[in-house]
Design a protein around this motif. Sequence first.
Motif, mmCIF file in Angstrom:
data_model
loop_
_atom_site.group_PDB
_atom_site.id
_atom_site.type_symbol
_atom_site.label_atom_id
_atom_site.label_comp_id
_atom_site.label_asym_id
_atom_site.label_seq_id
_atom_site.Cartn_x
_atom_site.Cartn_y
_atom_site.Cartn_z
ATOM 1 N N PHE A 140 46.583 -0.497 0.156
ATOM 2 C CA PHE A 140 47.085 0.890 0.028
ATOM 3 C C PHE A 140 48.545 0.941 0.470
ATOM 4 O O PHE A 140 49.384 1.569 -0.163
ATOM 5 C CB PHE A 140 46.287 1.880 0.897
ATOM 6 C CG PHE A 140 44.816 1.903 0.600
ATOM 7 C CD1 PHE A 140 44.368 2.085 -0.699
ATOM 8 C CD2 PHE A 140 43.877 1.729 1.603
ATOM 9 C CE1 PHE A 140 43.010 2.090 -0.982
ATOM 10 C CE2 PHE A 140 42.521 1.730 1.321
ATOM 11 C CZ PHE A 140 42.097 1.901 0.031
ATOM 12 N N SER A 154 35.026 -5.896 3.097
ATOM 13 C CA SER A 154 34.603 -5.430 4.432
ATOM 14 C C SER A 154 33.227 -4.771 4.435
ATOM 15 O O SER A 154 32.645 -4.601 5.500
ATOM 16 C CB SER A 154 35.599 -4.395 4.974
ATOM 17 O OG SER A 154 36.878 -4.930 5.112
ATOM 18 N N LYS A 155 32.743 -4.357 3.278
ATOM 19 C CA LYS A 155 31.550 -3.514 3.256
ATOM 20 C C LYS A 155 30.324 -4.284 2.762
ATOM 21 O O LYS A 155 29.657 -4.912 3.559
ATOM 22 C CB LYS A 155 31.843 -2.277 2.398
ATOM 23 C CG LYS A 155 33.120 -1.532 2.823
ATOM 24 C CD LYS A 155 33.065 -1.050 4.254
ATOM 25 C CE LYS A 155 34.365 -0.376 4.685
ATOM 26 N NZ LYS A 155 34.355 -0.006 6.093
ATOM 27 N N ASN A 185 33.988 8.221 1.191
ATOM 28 C CA ASN A 185 33.614 8.166 2.605
ATOM 29 C C ASN A 185 34.232 9.394 3.275
ATOM 30 O O ASN A 185 35.434 9.591 3.130
ATOM 31 C CB ASN A 185 34.187 6.876 3.219
ATOM 32 C CG ASN A 185 34.114 6.861 4.725
ATOM 33 O OD1 ASN A 185 33.310 7.564 5.321
ATOM 34 N ND2 ASN A 185 34.978 6.063 5.344
ATOM 35 N N ALA A 198 38.496 8.144 -3.399
ATOM 36 C CA ALA A 198 37.508 7.099 -3.115
ATOM 37 C C ALA A 198 36.222 7.431 -3.862
ATOM 38 O O ALA A 198 35.788 8.575 -3.889
ATOM 39 C CB ALA A 198 37.237 7.008 -1.627
ATOM 40 N N PHE A 251 38.666 8.879 3.853
ATOM 41 C CA PHE A 251 39.091 7.764 4.696
ATOM 42 C C PHE A 251 40.471 8.061 5.297
ATOM 43 O O PHE A 251 41.360 8.568 4.603
ATOM 44 C CB PHE A 251 39.138 6.526 3.799
ATOM 45 C CG PHE A 251 39.508 5.245 4.468
ATOM 46 C CD1 PHE A 251 38.930 4.858 5.668
ATOM 47 C CD2 PHE A 251 40.427 4.393 3.864
ATOM 48 C CE1 PHE A 251 39.270 3.650 6.259
ATOM 49 C CE2 PHE A 251 40.772 3.181 4.448
ATOM 50 C CZ PHE A 251 40.193 2.814 5.644
ATOM 51 N N GLY A 285 42.817 -6.921 3.975
ATOM 52 C CA GLY A 285 41.976 -5.723 3.932
ATOM 53 C C GLY A 285 42.535 -4.792 2.867
ATOM 54 O O GLY A 285 43.711 -4.919 2.483
ATOM 55 N N SER A 286 41.708 -3.869 2.375
ATOM 56 C CA SER A 286 42.267 -2.948 1.378
ATOM 57 C C SER A 286 43.257 -1.989 2.034
ATOM 58 O O SER A 286 44.106 -1.412 1.377
ATOM 59 C CB SER A 286 41.180 -2.213 0.597
ATOM 60 O OG SER A 286 40.348 -1.482 1.450
ATOM 61 N N ARG A 293 39.292 -9.494 7.081
ATOM 62 C CA ARG A 293 40.400 -8.743 6.475
ATOM 63 C C ARG A 293 40.755 -9.271 5.084
ATOM 64 O O ARG A 293 41.709 -10.034 4.919
ATOM 65 C CB ARG A 293 41.651 -8.729 7.382
ATOM 66 C CG ARG A 293 41.433 -8.347 8.825
ATOM 67 C CD ARG A 293 40.750 -7.005 9.001
ATOM 68 N NE ARG A 293 41.472 -5.919 8.377
ATOM 69 C CZ ARG A 293 40.887 -4.999 7.595
ATOM 70 N NH1 ARG A 293 39.585 -5.024 7.330
ATOM 71 N NH2 ARG A 293 41.606 -4.043 7.082
ATOM 72 N N ASP A 326 39.696 4.107 -5.085
ATOM 73 C CA ASP A 326 39.262 3.258 -3.976
ATOM 74 C C ASP A 326 37.767 3.005 -4.109
ATOM 75 O O ASP A 326 36.940 3.889 -3.851
ATOM 76 C CB ASP A 326 39.601 3.986 -2.660
ATOM 77 C CG ASP A 326 39.119 3.237 -1.419
ATOM 78 O OD1 ASP A 326 38.447 2.204 -1.559
ATOM 79 O OD2 ASP A 326 39.425 3.714 -0.309
ATOM 80 N N TYR A 336 33.145 0.868 -1.601
ATOM 81 C CA TYR A 336 31.680 0.821 -1.445
ATOM 82 C C TYR A 336 30.944 0.640 -2.764
ATOM 83 O O TYR A 336 29.730 0.827 -2.835
ATOM 84 C CB TYR A 336 31.196 2.119 -0.774
ATOM 85 C CG TYR A 336 31.813 2.332 0.587
ATOM 86 C CD1 TYR A 336 31.270 1.723 1.710
ATOM 87 C CD2 TYR A 336 32.949 3.116 0.751
ATOM 88 C CE1 TYR A 336 31.843 1.891 2.968
ATOM 89 C CE2 TYR A 336 33.534 3.299 1.999
ATOM 90 C CZ TYR A 336 32.973 2.686 3.100
ATOM 91 O OH TYR A 336 33.539 2.854 4.333
ATOM 92 N N TYR A 359 44.800 6.539 4.320
ATOM 93 C CA TYR A 359 45.796 7.037 3.347
ATOM 94 C C TYR A 359 46.832 7.896 4.086
ATOM 95 O O TYR A 359 48.026 7.802 3.833
ATOM 96 C CB TYR A 359 45.161 7.897 2.253
ATOM 97 C CG TYR A 359 43.848 7.418 1.680
ATOM 98 C CD1 TYR A 359 43.649 6.091 1.329
ATOM 99 C CD2 TYR A 359 42.792 8.319 1.460
ATOM 100 C CE1 TYR A 359 42.428 5.676 0.796
ATOM 101 C CE2 TYR A 359 41.587 7.910 0.925
ATOM 102 C CZ TYR A 359 41.406 6.594 0.610
ATOM 103 O OH TYR A 359 40.214 6.201 0.089
HETATM 104 C C1 LIG Z 1 36.968 4.630 1.586
HETATM 105 C C2 LIG Z 1 37.412 3.401 2.314
HETATM 106 N N1 LIG Z 1 38.348 2.635 1.740
HETATM 107 C C3 LIG Z 1 38.779 1.521 2.322
HETATM 108 C C4 LIG Z 1 38.273 1.115 3.542
HETATM 109 C C5 LIG Z 1 38.860 -0.080 4.094
HETATM 110 O O1 LIG Z 1 38.762 -1.028 4.518
HETATM 111 P P1 LIG Z 1 39.441 -2.416 4.717
HETATM 112 O O2 LIG Z 1 40.858 -2.201 5.147
HETATM 113 O O3 LIG Z 1 38.596 -3.034 5.759
HETATM 114 O O4 LIG Z 1 39.363 -3.118 3.393
HETATM 115 C C6 LIG Z 1 37.320 1.891 4.200
HETATM 116 C C7 LIG Z 1 36.818 1.498 5.535
HETATM 117 O O5 LIG Z 1 36.123 2.183 6.225
HETATM 118 C C8 LIG Z 1 36.884 3.064 3.557
HETATM 119 O O6 LIG Z 1 35.975 3.855 4.118
#
Ligand SMILES: Cc1ncc(COP(=O)(O)O)c(C=O)c1O
Length: 368
Positions: A95, A223-224, A169, A165, A116, A90-91, A232, A193, A196, A119
Amino acid sequence: MKSVKDYYVPWLPGQKMYISPHIELAWREPNLRRMMSNENPWEPSESVLAAINKYARIANRYPDQGLTIRSKLAAMNGLDGPENVMLGNGSSEVFDNIFRSFLLPGEEVIQHTPCFGIYKLRCAALGGKLVSVPMIYDKEQGEIKFDADAVLAAITPKTKIIVIANPNNPTGNFMAAEDFVRIAETGIPFIIDEAYIEFAGMERSHVALTKKYPNVIITRTLSKAYGLAGLRFGYALGDAEVIMQISAMLIPWNVGTITMWAALAALEDQDAMQWRVNFNNQAVAYIEEELGQIPGLTVFHSHGNYILFDCAGTGKKGRDMVAYAQERGIILRPQPEMYGSDGFFRVTIGSEEENHMVVQVIKEFLTQ
Ligand SMILES: Cc1ncc(COP(=O)(O)O)c(C=O)c1O
Protein backbone atom coordinates in the motif's frame (compact mmCIF):
# COMPACT_ATOMS: atom_id res chain seq x y z
CA MET A 1 20.29 28.33 14.29
CA LYS A 2 17.10 26.54 13.38
CA SER A 3 15.92 23.59 15.47
CA VAL A 4 15.94 20.15 13.86
CA LYS A 5 12.14 20.30 14.24
CA ASP A 6 12.03 23.04 11.65
CA TYR A 7 13.39 20.62 9.06
CA TYR A 8 10.69 17.99 9.36
CA VAL A 9 8.21 17.75 6.52
CA PRO A 10 5.26 19.86 7.74
CA TRP A 11 2.86 16.93 8.16
CA LEU A 12 5.21 14.85 10.35
CA PRO A 13 5.10 16.63 13.74
CA GLY A 14 2.31 15.17 15.86
CA GLN A 15 2.42 11.80 14.10
CA LYS A 16 3.57 8.78 16.09
CA MET A 17 5.23 5.47 15.34
CA TYR A 18 2.59 2.81 14.79
CA ILE A 19 2.56 0.41 17.71
CA SER A 20 -0.30 -2.05 18.08
CA PRO A 21 -0.99 -2.25 21.82
CA HIS A 22 -2.69 -5.65 21.43
CA ILE A 23 0.27 -7.20 19.64
CA GLU A 24 2.69 -5.70 22.17
CA LEU A 25 0.60 -7.16 24.98
CA ALA A 26 0.52 -10.60 23.34
CA TRP A 27 4.32 -10.70 23.03
CA ARG A 28 4.76 -9.47 26.61
CA GLU A 29 2.33 -12.02 27.96
CA PRO A 30 2.56 -15.12 25.79
CA ASN A 31 0.03 -17.02 27.89
CA LEU A 32 -2.77 -14.80 26.63
CA ARG A 33 -4.73 -16.19 23.66
CA ARG A 34 -4.20 -14.10 20.54
CA MET A 35 -7.68 -13.59 19.13
CA MET A 36 -7.21 -9.97 18.13
CA SER A 37 -5.11 -9.47 15.01
CA ASN A 38 -6.51 -11.78 12.34
CA GLU A 39 -3.48 -14.03 12.51
CA ASN A 40 -3.64 -17.71 11.62
CA PRO A 41 -3.52 -20.00 14.68
CA TRP A 42 -1.47 -22.69 12.88
CA GLU A 43 2.31 -22.71 12.67
CA PRO A 44 3.91 -22.87 9.20
CA SER A 45 3.79 -26.20 7.35
CA GLU A 46 6.85 -28.50 7.16
CA SER A 47 7.69 -27.41 3.62
CA VAL A 48 7.75 -23.75 4.67
CA LEU A 49 9.94 -24.56 7.67
CA ALA A 50 12.29 -26.51 5.39
CA ALA A 51 12.58 -23.53 3.01
CA ILE A 52 13.26 -21.17 5.93
CA ASN A 53 16.03 -23.47 7.11
CA LYS A 54 17.49 -23.97 3.65
CA TYR A 55 17.65 -20.28 2.75
CA ALA A 56 18.82 -19.24 6.22
CA ARG A 57 22.11 -20.86 5.23
CA ILE A 58 22.66 -18.35 2.46
CA ALA A 59 21.47 -15.33 4.43
CA ASN A 60 24.92 -13.83 3.80
CA ARG A 61 23.84 -13.23 0.16
CA TYR A 62 21.58 -10.50 -1.21
CA PRO A 63 18.21 -11.61 -2.57
CA ASP A 64 17.36 -11.32 -6.28
CA GLN A 65 14.29 -9.47 -7.60
CA GLY A 66 12.06 -12.46 -6.91
CA LEU A 67 11.54 -13.63 -10.49
CA THR A 68 10.66 -17.19 -9.48
CA ILE A 69 7.92 -16.28 -7.03
CA ARG A 70 6.65 -13.41 -9.16
CA SER A 71 6.31 -15.80 -12.11
CA LYS A 72 4.54 -18.31 -9.88
CA LEU A 73 2.09 -15.65 -8.64
CA ALA A 74 1.43 -14.49 -12.21
CA ALA A 75 0.71 -18.05 -13.34
CA MET A 76 -1.55 -18.72 -10.34
CA ASN A 77 -3.58 -15.63 -11.21
CA GLY A 78 -3.84 -16.00 -14.98
CA LEU A 79 -1.47 -13.09 -15.67
CA ASP A 80 1.31 -12.96 -18.26
CA GLY A 81 4.42 -12.90 -16.11
CA PRO A 82 6.57 -11.36 -13.41
CA GLU A 83 6.03 -7.81 -14.74
CA ASN A 84 2.45 -8.10 -13.48
CA VAL A 85 3.61 -8.72 -9.90
CA MET A 86 5.23 -6.46 -7.30
CA LEU A 87 6.44 -7.84 -3.96
CA GLY A 88 6.26 -6.16 -0.58
CA ASN A 89 7.27 -6.58 3.03
CA GLY A 90 3.71 -7.50 3.88
CA SER A 91 0.87 -5.94 1.93
CA SER A 92 1.25 -2.93 4.25
CA GLU A 93 4.42 -2.05 2.36
CA VAL A 94 2.62 -2.64 -0.93
CA PHE A 95 0.00 0.00 0.00
CA ASP A 96 2.80 2.37 0.95
CA ASN A 97 4.55 1.85 -2.36
CA ILE A 98 1.36 2.44 -4.33
CA PHE A 99 0.47 5.53 -2.30
CA ARG A 100 3.97 6.98 -2.77
CA SER A 101 3.63 6.44 -6.51
CA PHE A 102 0.46 8.51 -6.86
CA LEU A 103 -0.14 10.81 -3.92
CA LEU A 104 1.15 14.35 -3.41
CA PRO A 105 0.66 16.21 -0.11
CA GLY A 106 -2.90 17.51 0.12
CA GLU A 107 -4.28 14.99 -2.38
CA GLU A 108 -6.97 12.53 -1.41
CA VAL A 109 -7.29 8.84 -0.59
CA ILE A 110 -10.81 7.47 -0.34
CA GLN A 111 -11.37 4.58 2.06
CA HIS A 112 -14.63 2.89 3.01
CA THR A 113 -15.06 2.64 6.78
CA PRO A 114 -14.90 0.79 9.09
CA CYS A 115 -11.74 -0.64 7.54
CA PHE A 116 -8.12 -1.68 8.01
CA GLY A 117 -6.10 1.08 9.74
CA ILE A 118 -2.94 1.11 7.62
CA TYR A 119 -4.41 3.05 4.66
CA LYS A 120 -4.92 5.99 6.99
CA LEU A 121 -1.38 5.80 8.35
CA ARG A 122 0.32 5.59 4.97
CA CYS A 123 -1.80 8.48 3.70
CA ALA A 124 -0.80 10.56 6.75
CA ALA A 125 2.89 9.74 6.22
CA LEU A 126 2.65 11.40 2.80
CA GLY A 127 0.68 14.42 3.94
CA GLY A 128 -2.35 13.17 2.06
CA LYS A 129 -5.94 13.89 2.95
CA LEU A 130 -7.93 10.89 4.03
CA VAL A 131 -11.56 10.80 2.93
CA SER A 132 -13.50 8.19 4.92
CA VAL A 133 -16.80 7.14 3.40
CA PRO A 134 -18.91 5.23 5.92
CA MET A 135 -20.66 1.99 5.07
CA ILE A 136 -24.35 1.76 5.93
CA TYR A 137 -25.41 -0.03 9.10
CA ASP A 138 -28.77 -1.64 8.42
CA LYS A 139 -29.81 -2.37 11.99
CA GLU A 140 -33.00 -4.20 10.95
CA GLN A 141 -31.06 -6.76 8.95
CA GLY A 142 -28.04 -6.70 11.25
CA GLU A 143 -25.73 -5.93 8.34
CA ILE A 144 -23.12 -3.31 7.51
CA LYS A 145 -23.30 -2.68 3.77
CA PHE A 146 -20.94 -1.23 1.18
CA ASP A 147 -22.11 2.04 -0.28
CA ALA A 148 -20.53 2.36 -3.72
CA ASP A 149 -22.71 5.37 -4.59
CA ALA A 150 -21.24 7.26 -1.64
CA VAL A 151 -17.70 6.22 -2.62
CA LEU A 152 -18.27 7.53 -6.16
CA ALA A 153 -19.86 10.71 -4.81
CA ALA A 154 -16.77 11.36 -2.66
CA ILE A 155 -14.50 11.65 -5.73
CA THR A 156 -13.04 15.12 -6.29
CA PRO A 157 -10.38 16.42 -8.71
CA LYS A 158 -7.89 15.72 -5.89
CA THR A 159 -8.74 12.01 -5.54
CA LYS A 160 -5.63 9.95 -6.29
CA ILE A 161 -6.45 6.59 -4.73
CA ILE A 162 -9.59 4.62 -3.87
CA VAL A 163 -9.07 1.59 -1.65
CA ILE A 164 -11.65 -1.09 -0.89
CA ALA A 165 -10.98 -4.31 1.02
CA ASN A 166 -12.93 -7.30 -0.26
CA PRO A 167 -13.89 -9.00 1.97
CA ASN A 168 -13.65 -6.05 4.29
CA ASN A 169 -12.03 -6.05 7.72
CA PRO A 170 -13.74 -5.87 10.25
CA THR A 171 -17.17 -6.32 8.64
CA GLY A 172 -16.31 -9.58 6.83
CA ASN A 173 -18.51 -8.90 3.78
CA PHE A 174 -18.11 -8.46 0.01
CA MET A 175 -19.03 -5.55 -2.24
CA ALA A 176 -21.16 -6.38 -5.31
CA ALA A 177 -19.13 -7.20 -8.45
CA GLU A 178 -20.82 -4.49 -10.54
CA ASP A 179 -19.75 -1.85 -8.04
CA PHE A 180 -16.10 -2.77 -8.58
CA VAL A 181 -16.62 -2.12 -12.30
CA ARG A 182 -18.29 1.24 -11.63
CA ILE A 183 -15.33 2.38 -9.53
CA ALA A 184 -12.79 0.93 -11.99
CA GLU A 185 -14.48 2.88 -14.81
CA THR A 186 -13.49 6.20 -13.17
CA GLY A 187 -9.86 5.56 -14.18
CA ILE A 188 -8.66 6.57 -10.69
CA PRO A 189 -6.02 4.27 -9.18
CA PHE A 190 -8.18 1.68 -7.45
CA ILE A 191 -6.69 -0.72 -4.91
CA ILE A 192 -8.73 -3.84 -4.23
CA ASP A 193 -7.32 -5.31 -1.03
CA GLU A 194 -7.85 -9.07 -1.14
CA ALA A 195 -6.01 -9.89 2.10
CA TYR A 196 -8.64 -12.46 3.08
CA ILE A 197 -9.80 -13.69 -0.33
CA GLU A 198 -8.48 -17.26 0.09
CA PHE A 199 -10.99 -17.93 2.88
CA ALA A 200 -13.91 -17.45 0.49
CA GLY A 201 -12.17 -18.96 -2.54
CA MET A 202 -10.10 -17.44 -5.35
CA GLU A 203 -13.13 -17.38 -7.65
CA ARG A 204 -14.26 -14.33 -5.64
CA SER A 205 -11.13 -12.40 -6.69
CA HIS A 206 -11.39 -9.40 -9.01
CA VAL A 207 -7.92 -9.93 -10.49
CA ALA A 208 -9.43 -10.24 -13.99
CA LEU A 209 -10.34 -6.53 -13.83
CA THR A 210 -6.63 -5.65 -14.06
CA LYS A 211 -6.61 -6.83 -17.70
CA LYS A 212 -9.26 -4.34 -18.73
CA TYR A 213 -8.53 -1.53 -16.28
CA PRO A 214 -4.84 -0.59 -15.82
CA ASN A 215 -5.88 1.61 -12.88
CA VAL A 216 -6.97 -1.46 -10.87
CA ILE A 217 -4.35 -2.97 -8.56
CA ILE A 218 -5.05 -6.08 -6.51
CA THR A 219 -3.18 -6.50 -3.23
CA ARG A 220 -2.77 -9.77 -1.35
CA THR A 221 -0.85 -11.09 1.64
CA LEU A 222 0.49 -14.35 3.01
CA SER A 223 -0.29 -13.12 6.55
CA LYS A 224 -3.80 -14.56 6.70
CA ALA A 225 -4.89 -17.85 5.07
CA TYR A 226 -1.25 -18.84 4.44
CA GLY A 227 -0.45 -18.09 8.09
CA LEU A 228 2.84 -16.22 7.68
CA ALA A 229 2.15 -12.83 9.31
CA GLY A 230 5.53 -12.76 11.04
CA LEU A 231 7.40 -13.41 7.81
CA ARG A 232 6.05 -10.23 6.14
CA PHE A 233 5.17 -11.07 2.55
CA GLY A 234 2.58 -9.32 0.40
CA TYR A 235 2.16 -8.63 -3.30
CA ALA A 236 0.35 -6.53 -5.86
CA LEU A 237 -1.08 -7.74 -9.18
CA GLY A 238 -1.86 -5.43 -12.06
CA ASP A 239 -1.16 -4.15 -15.54
CA ALA A 240 2.49 -4.81 -16.45
CA GLU A 241 3.31 -1.21 -17.34
CA VAL A 242 1.77 0.16 -14.15
CA ILE A 243 3.35 -2.48 -11.93
CA MET A 244 6.79 -1.93 -13.43
CA GLN A 245 6.44 1.85 -13.06
CA ILE A 246 5.42 1.76 -9.40
CA SER A 247 8.09 -0.88 -8.73
CA ALA A 248 10.62 1.89 -9.39
CA MET A 249 9.51 3.25 -5.99
CA LEU A 250 10.47 0.05 -4.17
CA ILE A 251 13.21 0.05 -1.60
CA PRO A 252 15.89 -2.27 -3.05
CA TRP A 253 15.84 -5.79 -1.54
CA ASN A 254 12.64 -4.99 0.35
CA VAL A 255 11.78 -8.69 0.57
CA GLY A 256 14.51 -10.91 1.98
CA THR A 257 15.73 -14.23 0.63
CA ILE A 258 14.28 -16.37 3.44
CA THR A 259 10.89 -14.70 3.19
CA MET A 260 10.69 -15.05 -0.58
CA TRP A 261 11.52 -18.73 -0.69
CA ALA A 262 9.40 -19.56 2.34
CA ALA A 263 6.53 -17.74 0.61
CA LEU A 264 7.10 -19.80 -2.54
CA ALA A 265 7.00 -23.00 -0.49
CA ALA A 266 3.71 -21.84 1.06
CA LEU A 267 2.19 -21.06 -2.35
CA GLU A 268 3.26 -24.49 -3.61
CA ASP A 269 1.66 -26.20 -0.61
CA GLN A 270 -1.95 -25.50 -1.54
CA ASP A 271 -3.13 -28.47 0.54
CA ALA A 272 -1.76 -26.87 3.72
CA MET A 273 -3.47 -23.57 2.86
CA GLN A 274 -6.76 -25.27 1.99
CA TRP A 275 -6.64 -27.22 5.24
CA ARG A 276 -6.26 -23.95 7.17
CA VAL A 277 -9.12 -22.39 5.20
CA ASN A 278 -11.42 -25.34 5.91
CA PHE A 279 -10.54 -25.26 9.60
CA ASN A 280 -11.21 -21.54 9.69
CA ASN A 281 -14.52 -21.68 7.88
CA GLN A 282 -15.83 -24.42 10.16
CA ALA A 283 -14.76 -22.37 13.17
CA VAL A 284 -16.50 -19.25 11.82
CA ALA A 285 -19.69 -21.29 11.35
CA TYR A 286 -19.39 -22.73 14.87
CA ILE A 287 -18.87 -19.36 16.57
CA GLU A 288 -21.58 -17.62 14.53
CA GLU A 289 -24.03 -20.39 15.33
CA GLU A 290 -23.24 -20.51 19.04
CA LEU A 291 -23.26 -16.77 19.60
CA GLY A 292 -26.09 -16.10 17.17
CA GLN A 293 -28.38 -17.45 19.86
CA ILE A 294 -27.62 -14.65 22.34
CA PRO A 295 -30.57 -12.24 22.42
CA GLY A 296 -29.55 -8.69 21.52
CA LEU A 297 -26.16 -9.66 20.03
CA THR A 298 -25.66 -8.78 16.36
CA VAL A 299 -23.27 -11.14 14.55
CA PHE A 300 -21.88 -9.86 11.24
CA HIS A 301 -21.49 -12.91 9.02
CA SER A 302 -17.84 -13.10 7.98
CA HIS A 303 -15.96 -14.37 4.92
CA GLY A 304 -12.63 -13.85 6.70
CA ASN A 305 -10.87 -15.24 9.79
CA TYR A 306 -12.55 -12.80 12.17
CA ILE A 307 -16.09 -11.90 13.19
CA LEU A 308 -17.47 -8.50 14.12
CA PHE A 309 -20.15 -8.24 16.81
CA ASP A 310 -22.35 -5.48 18.16
CA CYS A 311 -23.47 -6.25 21.72
CA ALA A 312 -25.25 -2.92 22.36
CA GLY A 313 -28.62 -4.75 22.26
CA THR A 314 -27.55 -6.83 25.27
CA GLY A 315 -27.03 -3.64 27.28
CA LYS A 316 -23.25 -4.20 27.38
CA LYS A 317 -20.33 -2.26 25.92
CA GLY A 318 -17.84 -3.75 23.47
CA ARG A 319 -14.88 -2.49 25.44
CA ASP A 320 -16.18 -4.12 28.63
CA MET A 321 -16.54 -7.40 26.72
CA VAL A 322 -12.91 -7.11 25.63
CA ALA A 323 -11.75 -6.32 29.20
CA TYR A 324 -13.73 -9.28 30.59
CA ALA A 325 -12.21 -11.67 28.02
CA GLN A 326 -8.73 -10.39 28.79
CA GLU A 327 -9.17 -11.13 32.49
CA ARG A 328 -9.97 -14.66 31.40
CA GLY A 329 -6.88 -14.94 29.24
CA ILE A 330 -8.13 -13.94 25.78
CA ILE A 331 -7.18 -10.82 23.85
CA LEU A 332 -10.02 -9.57 21.65
CA ARG A 333 -10.13 -6.42 19.54
CA PRO A 334 -12.14 -3.45 20.74
CA GLN A 335 -13.70 -1.20 18.07
CA PRO A 336 -14.33 2.50 18.26
CA GLU A 337 -17.86 3.74 18.73
CA MET A 338 -19.65 3.54 15.35
CA TYR A 339 -23.16 4.30 14.16
CA GLY A 340 -24.04 5.54 17.66
CA SER A 341 -23.20 2.15 19.17
CA ASP A 342 -20.46 1.40 21.69
CA GLY A 343 -21.19 -2.33 21.45
CA PHE A 344 -18.73 -3.35 18.74
CA PHE A 345 -15.89 -5.83 19.20
CA ARG A 346 -14.06 -8.26 16.91
CA VAL A 347 -12.94 -11.85 17.44
CA THR A 348 -10.21 -13.56 15.40
CA ILE A 349 -10.52 -17.32 14.87
CA GLY A 350 -8.10 -19.24 17.10
CA SER A 351 -7.30 -22.89 17.75
CA GLU A 352 -10.15 -25.29 18.47
CA GLU A 353 -9.61 -24.89 22.21
CA GLU A 354 -9.53 -21.11 21.93
CA ASN A 355 -12.73 -21.02 19.87
CA HIS A 356 -14.55 -23.00 22.55
CA MET A 357 -13.10 -20.74 25.24
CA VAL A 358 -14.17 -17.57 23.49
CA VAL A 359 -17.72 -18.83 22.96
CA GLN A 360 -18.00 -19.63 26.68
CA VAL A 361 -16.55 -16.30 27.78
CA ILE A 362 -18.75 -14.24 25.47
CA LYS A 363 -21.89 -16.16 26.46
CA GLU A 364 -20.99 -15.73 30.12
CA PHE A 365 -20.46 -11.98 29.90
CA LEU A 366 -23.37 -11.11 27.64
CA THR A 367 -26.01 -13.23 29.34
CA GLN A 368 -25.12 -12.65 32.98
C1 LIG B 1 -7.81 -5.62 5.12
C2 LIG B 1 -6.38 -5.91 5.43
N1 LIG B 1 -5.47 -5.69 4.48
C3 LIG B 1 -4.18 -5.94 4.68
C4 LIG B 1 -3.73 -6.43 5.90
C5 LIG B 1 -2.31 -6.60 6.02
O1 LIG B 1 -1.48 -7.19 6.26
P1 LIG B 1 0.03 -7.45 5.99
O2 LIG B 1 0.75 -6.14 6.02
O3 LIG B 1 0.40 -8.36 7.09
O4 LIG B 1 0.10 -8.10 4.63
C6 LIG B 1 -4.64 -6.64 6.94
C7 LIG B 1 -4.16 -7.11 8.26
O5 LIG B 1 -4.84 -7.16 9.24
C8 LIG B 1 -5.99 -6.37 6.69
O6 LIG B 1 -6.91 -6.55 7.63
